[in-house]
Design an enzyme around this catalytic site. Structure first.
Site, PDB file in Angstrom:
ATOM      1  NE  ARG A 189      -3.868  -2.476   0.134  1.00 14.55           N
ATOM      2  CZ  ARG A 189      -3.340  -3.663  -0.405  1.00 14.55           C
ATOM      3  NH1 ARG A 189      -2.122  -3.596  -0.963  1.00 14.55           N
ATOM      4  NH2 ARG A 189      -4.091  -4.694  -0.422  1.00 14.55           N
TER       5      ARG A 189
ATOM      6  CB  SER B 120      -9.304  -1.806   3.745  1.00 15.07           C
ATOM      7  OG  SER B 120     -10.037  -3.086   3.065  1.00 15.07           O
TER       8      SER B 120
ATOM      9  CD  GLU C   5      -5.530   0.455   2.560  1.00  8.54           C
ATOM     10  OE1 GLU C   5      -6.069   0.608   1.555  1.00  8.54           O
ATOM     11  OE2 GLU C   5      -5.510  -0.472   3.315  1.00  8.54           O
TER      12      GLU C   5
END
Length: 347
Positions: free
Chosen positions: A173, A247, A342
């Site tokens: 990520r 998420s 995130e």
């Protein structure tokens, strides 16, 4: 390789723009100025007319953002469109897409052509431009495995540069565009290399349960995409129905020793062996800490997928941050594991 793009095309700009509908958490915010360039020329002109000292934000569809306050300066939402076949050989195709393309439209188009590679990444919200920024991934596949190059524009010089996939410093990520070069470049498009013959990755959880008994030749990208969509829709709320940013936490990676110790304490720990340690399922940690389906004011963790933070209505960024901090504290206390959010916080 770099090239200059002459600032010849006009663009639309909105002053004091409402951003509530441009972030999927539905947080109230405004942009001092909002521009939506549709071409490289238009983007070049936007940058040429901008005061270099003023703040600059790029928001895409706002599917991975927490907008904490009104955004000063210039906010960009790229609308550079287009998907095309660049070239092909006997085994692969190379496809290009503009940063403003809705990500799942690109996935759907490639799967319809019979090309394999993106099917596991079906239904991920957001635009193509955001995909390399955070190296999107799902069900055992990450964008970095398929990406040939990223096209960017320098925010100061308006030069267009192409970075090969191995130059993007991809990590879990993460990428150079999110870390050390954040704010320097604007992603304007990508090029991917996909397979002509199916080599679907069905090693992950629900895909293995559905397709694991089949030979590779019998697993088609369209079938994998269909199943991924069904699984995601059963677990993840659509942002237009229940506001969320997908998420909210990354799956933490711990050392093998730490993973083994946790496994001894928690026999049903959901974990995956990685080259650099053990990846823990953040959703499982959050659920075990008691937060699945639990609310804190107008926000909460989703009742079907504890990894997703949702806005039940009229939430502010302060509500979101308070819940995220409470979840992190409880997971840390129970497991000794630190969660990392995130979404990007703006400004």
């Amino acid at each position: 390789m770099s090239e200059s793009v002459p600032p010849t095309h006009t663009f639309t700009q909105i002053d004091d723009a409402d951003l509530t509908g441009l972030n999927t958490l539905g947080l109230p915010a405004r942009a001092q100025r909002l521009a939506r360039p549709t071409t490289l020329d238009a983007l070049s002109q936007v940058l040429a007319e901008r005061n270099p000292a003023e703040p600059l934000f790029v928001i895409g569809e706002g599917s991975n953002l927490v907008i904490c306050s009104d955004l000063p300066g210039l906010t960009l939402s790229l609308a550079i469109d287009g998907m095309s076949l660049v070239k092909q050989d006997n085994t692969h195709v190379w496809v290009a897409a503009g940063a403003g393309v809705h990500w799942d439209d690109l996935v759907a188009w490639t799967v319809e052509q019979g090309w394999q590679g993106l099917e596991n990444l079906s239904l991920i919200p957001g635009t193509v431009g955001a995909a390399p920024f955070q190296n999107i991934g799902a069900y055992g596949v990450e964008l970095s495995q398929l990406l040939e190059q990223v096209t960017v524009m320098d925010v100061v010089t308006a030069q267009v540069t192409h970075f090969a996939g191995n130059e993007c410093e991809f990590a879990y990520r993460d990428s150079r565009f999110k870390s050390r070069d954040r704010g320097r470049y604007i992603i304007t498009g990508i090029e991917l290399r996909l397979n002509k013959m199916p080599q679907c990755n069905v090693s992950y959880g629900p895909l293995k349960a559905r397709f694991g008994h089949l030979s590779q030749a019998d697993i088609l990208p369209a079938a994998v995409r269909e199943h991924v969509i069904a699984v995601r829709q059963s677990k993840l709320p659509a942002p237009d129905v229940l506001a969320n940013a997908g998420s909210f936490f990354k799956n933490p990676v711990v050392t093998k020793e730490r993973g083994d110790a946790l496994k001894r304490r928690f026999a049903d720990l959901v974990a995956y062996t990685q080259p650099d340690g053990v990846k823990l399922a953040a959703g499982w940690l959050i659920e075990q800490a008691g937060w699945k389906g639990k609310r804190l004011g107008p926000v909460g963790m989703h009742s079907e997928q504890a990894l997703v933070l949702v806005n039940h209505g009229n939430a502010t960024s302060a509500d979101v941050i308070a819940l995220a901090e409470a979840v992190c504290a409880d997971v840390q206390e129970k497991f000794g594991v630190a969660l990392e959010q995130e979404p990007v916080l703006l400004p």
